[in-house]
Design an enzyme around this catalytic site. Structure first.
Site, PDB file in Angstrom:
ATOM      1  N   GLY A  13       0.808  -1.218   0.000  1.00 33.49           N
ATOM      2  CA  GLY A  13       0.000   0.000   0.000  1.00 33.49           C
ATOM      3  C   GLY A  13       0.834   1.257   0.000  1.00 33.49           C
ATOM      4  N   MET A  15       1.018   3.670   2.277  1.00 32.74           N
ATOM      5  CA  MET A  15       1.691   3.883   3.546  1.00 32.74           C
ATOM      6  C   MET A  15       2.750   2.818   3.782  1.00 32.74           C
ATOM      7  SD  MET A  15       1.756   6.116   5.926  1.00 32.74           S
ATOM      8  CE  MET A  15       3.166   6.062   7.028  1.00 32.74           C
ATOM      9  N   ASP A  36       1.960  -8.624   3.168  1.00 33.68           N
ATOM     10  CA  ASP A  36       0.746  -8.150   2.515  1.00 33.68           C
ATOM     11  C   ASP A  36      -0.269  -9.283   2.519  1.00 33.68           C
ATOM     12  OD1 ASP A  36      -1.012  -6.399   1.242  1.00 33.68           O
ATOM     13  OD2 ASP A  36       0.581  -5.545   0.011  1.00 33.68           O
ATOM     14  N   THR A 100      -3.243   2.319  12.403  1.00 33.90           N
ATOM     15  CA  THR A 100      -4.545   2.032  11.804  1.00 33.90           C
ATOM     16  C   THR A 100      -5.636   2.834  12.517  1.00 33.90           C
ATOM     17  OG1 THR A 100      -3.791  -0.208  11.328  1.00 33.90           O
ATOM     18  CG2 THR A 100      -6.162   0.181  11.234  1.00 33.90           C
ATOM     19  N   HIS A 156      -9.203  14.292   3.029  1.00 37.14           N
ATOM     20  CA  HIS A 156      -8.315  13.178   2.675  1.00 37.14           C
ATOM     21  C   HIS A 156      -8.608  12.699   1.257  1.00 37.14           C
ATOM     22  CE1 HIS A 156      -7.575  12.906   7.041  1.00 37.14           C
ATOM     23  NE2 HIS A 156      -6.471  12.272   6.710  1.00 37.14           N
ATOM     24  N   HIS A 157      -7.748  11.831   0.773  1.00 34.47           N
ATOM     25  CA  HIS A 157      -7.860  11.271  -0.567  1.00 34.47           C
ATOM     26  C   HIS A 157      -9.122  10.422  -0.724  1.00 34.47           C
ATOM     27  CE1 HIS A 157      -6.506   7.473   1.271  1.00 34.47           C
ATOM     28  NE2 HIS A 157      -5.696   8.251   1.978  1.00 34.47           N
ATOM     29  N   LYS A 160      -9.716   6.858   1.248  1.00 36.21           N
ATOM     30  CA  LYS A 160      -9.842   6.669   2.695  1.00 36.21           C
ATOM     31  C   LYS A 160     -11.228   6.130   3.020  1.00 36.21           C
ATOM     32  CE  LYS A 160      -8.924   8.880   7.157  1.00 36.21           C
ATOM     33  NZ  LYS A 160      -8.093   7.753   7.597  1.00 36.21           N
ATOM     34  N   GLY A 166      -9.416   9.490  12.037  1.00 36.26           N
ATOM     35  CA  GLY A 166      -9.026   9.275  13.428  1.00 36.26           C
ATOM     36  C   GLY A 166      -8.375  10.503  14.029  1.00 36.26           C
ATOM     37  N   THR A 167      -7.628  11.235  13.205  1.00 35.03           N
ATOM     38  CA  THR A 167      -6.977  12.458  13.689  1.00 35.03           C
ATOM     39  C   THR A 167      -8.002  13.518  14.045  1.00 35.03           C
ATOM     40  OG1 THR A 167      -5.028  12.010  12.329  1.00 35.03           O
ATOM     41  CG2 THR A 167      -5.336  14.278  13.084  1.00 35.03           C
TER      42      THR A 167
END
Length: 268
Positions: A13, A15, A36, A100, A156-157, A160, A166-167
């Site tokens: 991925g 990240m 993965d 996560t 976000h992109h 997501k 979460g932030t």
């Protein structure tokens, strides 16, 4: 100096690749394993080749086998997969850094239970700058405790899968705690139609999804005749990867315990 042996989940991925790059570039760390999901197109490939730097570590779906050579697993995947990895780490005594998001309260309880046996850093955002913002929000909210409406806007992109991020939720928790409120009681996650006047105690969330936005977060304190905005914008995923490495270093030598990035950065 003995290097940290780091394993990476979700290697294929966006990240995961950034984490591989960060580990391979760190003088005090080495890539012990990369994982993965079964069926992934990257299985069997050299993990370093995913970022153009072959390292001799193949991407595998066998998490248990790979973790036997690791000191710490860094996981930025999805809740179900992370919890499967958590159980393997607990069984093998491997530390874990969890970036996560999207866990339920029950799932968070599983992480807390595992932390009684292994050391875990669990944080909705690993970036050092974002965690500095958490601290600034606590200070700002205590100063702006009356006469200011609080709104949290995140972008976000398109890929997501959870919202709000979460932030953003953590930002809301920080502000609510500083104001003596319960976020579960005062949060609103969308507005539509004839909603009436805004309650003074409300903390609003707005979510934007589109394109390749890495992550933008703004907390707005709107008062009479002025507004204060505290914003963090990520230009790449590298700040999250570097923060995760910092968290892995923090866990070195610890036998158990549940920590977050505020612990890692000494902000508590």
């Amino acid at each position: 100096m003995e290097k940290m042996r780091i394993a990476i989940a979700g290697a294929g991925g966006r990240m995961g690749r950034m984490l591989i790059e960060a580990v391979l570039g760190a003088p005090d760390a080495e890539l012990a394993a990369a994982f993965d999901v079964p069926g992934s197109a990257v299985l069997g490939k050299d993990a370093g080749e995913l970022i153009g730097a072959p390292c001799g570590i193949p991407v595998s779906a066998d998490v248990a086998a790979g973790l036997k050579n690791a000191d710490c697993l860094i996981d930025f995947t999805r809740p179900e997969g992370t919890l499967e990895h958590l159980e393997i780490c607990r069984r093998l005594g491997v530390a874990m850094v969890i970036g996560t998001t999207g866990f339920s309260a029950e799932q968070k309880g599983q992480i807390a239970a595992a932390a009684k046996e292994i050391p875990i850093v669990f944080s909705p955002n690993m970036a050092v700058g974002v965690n500095a913002v958490f601290k600034l929000l606590d200070v700002a909210a205590r100063i702006l405790d009356a006469g200011y409406d609080v709104e949290i806007i995140e972008a976000h992109h398109r890929h997501k899968i959870d919202a709000p991020s979460g932030t953003a939720l953590r930002m809301g928790e920080v502000v609510a705690k500083a104001l003596g409120r319960d976020l579960a009681e005062c949060a609103i996650y969308g507005r539509e139609g004839h909603i009436g006047e805004r309650p003074a105690s409300q903390i609003g969330f707005a979510t934007i999804r589109g394109g390749d936005i890495v992550g933008d977060h703004t907390v707005l304190f709107a008062g009479t005749g002025e507004r204060i905005e505290i914003t963090h914008k990520a230009a790449s995923r590298m700040p999250y990867a570097l923060g995760a490495l910092r968290a892995a270093r923090f866990l070195a030598g610890k036998r158990s315990g549940l920590y977050d990035m505020q612990d890692v950065l000494g902000l508590k």
